[in-house]
Design a protein around this motif. Structure first.
Motif: not given
Length: 123
Positions: A23, A25-26, A46, A49, A121
């Motif tokens: 997972k 992100k971006e 990417c 977090t 995504t």
């Protein structure tokens, strides 16, 4: 020439799969092939977090590429602090950032002439 392109495409697809599995992100792909004097053909950027997620993304990418393509990175940098990890597959370089570091360096702007593809995504 076609063989080269398909190898890069396969590598990119496999890297994206590794990012998406944990997972990341971006996700953005920068196609640098039309720009003179670049160090590679593509950047994949990417973010995670946390240090833990950045590490998980990097490990997932390396595992997927190793398993699917029997390839390993030429060089990996940044695993010590896990805020910005660079994985160098020669023609494709992956940048895995934490959000604040990505915003600070803003490498998408530095490579503003590149063709940019945003990956959507579903998570």
């Amino acid at each position: 020439m076609t063989n080269n392109k398909s190898n890069a495409d396969l590598l990119i697809t496999t890297i994206l799969s590794g990012i998406e599995e944990v997972k990341g992100k971006e996700i953005t792909i920068l196609d640098l092939r039309e720009i003179e004097n670049t160090v590679c053909d593509y950047f994949i950027i990417c973010e995670g977090t946390s240090n833990t997620q950045v590490s998980a993304i990097v490990n997932s990418i390396q595992k997927q590429v190793s398993k699917s393509l029997k390839d390993k990175p030429w060089h990996v940098e940044g695993m010590d602090n896990q805020e910005w990890v660079l994985i160098d597959y020669v023609n494709v370089v992956v940048h895995v950032f934490q959000k604040h570091i990505r915003e600070y360096y803003d490498i998408e702007s530095l490579w503003g002439d590149a063709k940019t593809t945003e990956i959507t995504t579903s998570y």
